[in-house]
Design a protein around this motif. Structure first.
Motif, PDB file in Angstrom:
ATOM      1  N   LEU A 169       0.759  -1.155  -0.240  1.00  0.00           N
ATOM      2  CA  LEU A 169       0.293  -0.527  -0.312  1.00  0.00           C
ATOM      3  C   LEU A 169       0.269   1.398   0.347  1.00  0.00           C
ATOM      4  O   LEU A 169       0.289   1.985  -0.667  1.00  0.00           O
ATOM      5  N   ALA A 170       2.037   0.937   0.599  1.00  0.00           N
ATOM      6  CA  ALA A 170       3.185   2.113  -0.150  1.00  0.00           C
ATOM      7  C   ALA A 170       4.724   1.919  -0.033  1.00  0.00           C
ATOM      8  O   ALA A 170       4.914   2.119   1.184  1.00  0.00           O
ATOM      9  N   LEU A 171       4.660   1.829  -1.535  1.00  0.00           N
ATOM     10  CA  LEU A 171       5.653   0.688  -1.796  1.00  0.00           C
ATOM     11  C   LEU A 171       6.611   1.858  -2.163  1.00  0.00           C
ATOM     12  O   LEU A 171       7.211   3.322  -2.404  1.00  0.00           O
ATOM     13  N   ASP A 172       8.330   1.675  -1.646  1.00  0.00           N
ATOM     14  CA  ASP A 172       9.534   2.855  -1.298  1.00  0.00           C
ATOM     15  C   ASP A 172       9.967   2.468  -2.916  1.00  0.00           C
ATOM     16  O   ASP A 172      11.033   2.254  -3.168  1.00  0.00           O
ATOM     17  N   LEU A 173       8.867   3.222  -3.988  1.00  0.00           N
ATOM     18  CA  LEU A 173       9.440   2.263  -5.067  1.00  0.00           C
ATOM     19  C   LEU A 173       9.521   4.214  -6.083  1.00  0.00           C
ATOM     20  O   LEU A 173       7.955   4.884  -5.702  1.00  0.00           O
ATOM     21  N   ALA A 174      10.034   4.395  -6.701  1.00  0.00           N
ATOM     22  CA  ALA A 174       9.993   5.839  -7.783  1.00  0.00           C
ATOM     23  C   ALA A 174       8.408   5.760  -8.580  1.00  0.00           C
ATOM     24  O   ALA A 174       8.578   4.217  -9.054  1.00  0.00           O
ATOM     25  N   ASP A 175       8.074   6.950  -8.947  1.00  0.00           N
ATOM     26  CA  ASP A 175       7.163   6.556 -10.449  1.00  0.00           C
ATOM     27  C   ASP A 175       7.810   6.052 -11.391  1.00  0.00           C
ATOM     28  O   ASP A 175       8.487   6.027 -12.057  1.00  0.00           O
ATOM     29  N   GLY A 176       6.723   4.742 -11.962  1.00  0.00           N
ATOM     30  CA  GLY A 176       7.093   4.449 -13.012  1.00  0.00           C
ATOM     31  C   GLY A 176       8.583   3.776 -13.074  1.00  0.00           C
ATOM     32  O   GLY A 176       8.788   3.379 -14.121  1.00  0.00           O
ATOM     33  N   ALA A 177       9.215   3.330 -11.858  1.00  0.00           N
ATOM     34  CA  ALA A 177      10.130   2.220 -11.616  1.00  0.00           C
ATOM     35  C   ALA A 177       9.745   1.307 -12.004  1.00  0.00           C
ATOM     36  O   ALA A 177      11.638   0.066 -12.508  1.00  0.00           O
ATOM     37  N   LEU A 178       8.915   0.304 -12.878  1.00  0.00           N
ATOM     38  CA  LEU A 178       8.948  -0.847 -12.727  1.00  0.00           C
ATOM     39  C   LEU A 178       8.015  -1.274 -14.003  1.00  0.00           C
ATOM     40  O   LEU A 178       6.828  -0.202 -14.934  1.00  0.00           O
ATOM     41  N   ALA A 179       8.653  -2.490 -14.688  1.00  0.00           N
ATOM     42  CA  ALA A 179       7.606  -3.071 -15.795  1.00  0.00           C
ATOM     43  C   ALA A 179       6.780  -3.799 -15.582  1.00  0.00           C
ATOM     44  O   ALA A 179       6.123  -3.975 -16.576  1.00  0.00           O
ATOM     45  N   GLY A 180       6.784  -5.081 -14.212  1.00  0.00           N
ATOM     46  CA  GLY A 180       6.035  -5.553 -14.125  1.00  0.00           C
ATOM     47  C   GLY A 180       5.402  -5.558 -12.763  1.00  0.00           C
ATOM     48  O   GLY A 180       6.327  -4.932 -11.771  1.00  0.00           O
ATOM     49  N   ASP A 205     -13.357  -1.065   0.233  1.00  0.00           N
ATOM     50  CA  ASP A 205     -13.295  -0.484   0.364  1.00  0.00           C
ATOM     51  C   ASP A 205     -11.281   0.514   0.544  1.00  0.00           C
ATOM     52  O   ASP A 205     -11.428   1.381   0.098  1.00  0.00           O
ATOM     53  N   GLU A 206     -10.185  -0.485   0.288  1.00  0.00           N
ATOM     54  CA  GLU A 206      -8.723  -0.090   0.132  1.00  0.00           C
ATOM     55  C   GLU A 206      -8.382   0.052  -0.670  1.00  0.00           C
ATOM     56  O   GLU A 206      -7.261   0.495  -1.483  1.00  0.00           O
ATOM     57  N   LEU A 207      -9.367  -1.202  -1.484  1.00  0.00           N
ATOM     58  CA  LEU A 207      -8.751  -1.724  -3.477  1.00  0.00           C
ATOM     59  C   LEU A 207      -8.045  -0.318  -3.745  1.00  0.00           C
ATOM     60  O   LEU A 207      -7.371  -0.148  -4.480  1.00  0.00           O
ATOM     61  N   PRO A 208      -9.451   0.637  -4.284  1.00  0.00           N
ATOM     62  CA  PRO A 208      -9.222   2.067  -5.194  1.00  0.00           C
ATOM     63  C   PRO A 208      -7.561   2.268  -4.341  1.00  0.00           C
ATOM     64  O   PRO A 208      -6.804   2.654  -5.516  1.00  0.00           O
ATOM     65  N   ALA A 218      -4.166   2.316  -7.494  1.00  0.00           N
ATOM     66  CA  ALA A 218      -3.494   3.411  -7.554  1.00  0.00           C
ATOM     67  C   ALA A 218      -1.956   2.986  -6.880  1.00  0.00           C
ATOM     68  O   ALA A 218      -1.226   4.097  -8.149  1.00  0.00           O
ATOM     69  N   GLU A 219      -2.271   2.565  -5.799  1.00  0.00           N
ATOM     70  CA  GLU A 219      -0.018   3.106  -6.015  1.00  0.00           C
ATOM     71  C   GLU A 219       0.176   1.393  -6.578  1.00  0.00           C
ATOM     72  O   GLU A 219       1.754   2.121  -7.010  1.00  0.00           O
ATOM     73  N   PHE A 220       0.075   0.409  -6.872  1.00  0.00           N
ATOM     74  CA  PHE A 220       0.533  -0.632  -8.543  1.00  0.00           C
ATOM     75  C   PHE A 220       0.275   0.347  -9.456  1.00  0.00           C
ATOM     76  O   PHE A 220       1.605   0.612  -9.933  1.00  0.00           O
ATOM     77  N   HIS A 221      -0.470   1.001 -10.198  1.00  0.00           N
ATOM     78  CA  HIS A 221      -0.393   2.104 -11.160  1.00  0.00           C
ATOM     79  C   HIS A 221       0.699   2.824 -11.343  1.00  0.00           C
ATOM     80  O   HIS A 221       1.816   3.613 -11.744  1.00  0.00           O
ATOM     81  N   ARG A 222       1.131   3.724  -9.874  1.00  0.00           N
ATOM     82  CA  ARG A 222       1.987   4.934  -9.989  1.00  0.00           C
ATOM     83  C   ARG A 222       3.178   3.990 -10.291  1.00  0.00           C
ATOM     84  O   ARG A 222       4.177   4.600 -10.972  1.00  0.00           O
TER      85      ARG A 222
END
Length: 218
Positions: free
Chosen positions: A101-112, A125-128, A132-136
């Motif tokens: 839910l709070a990844l220590d990764l930069a925006d757009g850091a991953l390919a998958g 209710d926490e899934l959005p 959103a964090e996966f998307h980030r």
């Protein structure tokens, strides 16, 4: 930041059962060719050498399989006990402790991103926020693989292996998850539904979605 109650419950549960769980599920993919096929298809979409996070990796068996497919993968989990097993069994791989839910990764850091049955303790209710964090952290064109049990009623596990812990395993409907992912800015790629295998009580679903340039989180 104060840890959410469901996050604490998940961490405590898996810390308690880690060794028993790892012994029971020694190689969960060995007898599941359809699950291997989904993971292999995901890996080919990402491409060899693509940076991938296996979120909620547990003892690292899926992380290991993804690495054999040529991905630059690391595992992340809440449970220190699960991570101790992962590092012991797969010393050549990278594992980190943290919350998806709070990844220590930069925006757009991953390919998958892979969430292999790891969102099943997150309240609906926490899934959005989770999606959103996966998307980030995904780069434009990056892929997300989300696997979960299908159904409506949760299954409560109480005192597994004799340990004094309890946790709810939440089941989902693929069409509802697909809509939440669309709202988070993902485009559908694949939806797989298979029947229960062995002792599994419910069908199993896997969704692959893509973050496209121009799609924004709502």
């Amino acid at each position: 930041m104060t840890e959410a109650e469901f996050v604490t419950a998940t961490r405590v549960f898996y810390d308690a059962i880690a060794e028993d769980y790892a012994e029971l599920f020694l190689d969960p993919l060995a007898e599941s060719p359809l699950d291997r096929a989904v993971l292999t298809g995901f890996a080919e979409l990402v491409g060899r050498g693509g940076a991938v996070a296996d979120l909620g990796c547990g003892p690292g068996r899926v992380t290991r399989f993804l690495a054999t497919l040529g991905l630059d993968v690391f595992g992340l989990d809440l449970s220190a006990s699960m991570l101790a097993i992962a590092r012991r069994e797969h010393p050549q791989l990278r594992f980190k402790r943290g919350s998806m839910l709070a990844l220590d990764l930069a925006d757009g850091a991953l390919a998958g991103v892979v969430s292999w049955y790891s969102s099943i303790h997150t309240p609906v209710d926490e899934l959005p926020s989770l999606f959103a964090e996966f998307h980030r952290v995904l780069a434009p064109g990056g892929h997300l693989l989300l696997a979960f049990q299908v159904g409506d009623a949760p299954r409560r596990h109480e005192q597994p292996f004799g340990h004094p812990v309890t946790l709810d395993f939440l089941r989902r409907r693929p069409e509802e998850m697909a809509e939440l992912l669309r709202a988070a800015g993902f485009a559908p790629v694949s939806r797989t539904l298979r029947e229960p295998r062995g002792t599994e009580p419910t069908p199993q679903a896997a969704l692959i979605v893509r973050k496209d340039q121009g799609l924004v989180t709502k």
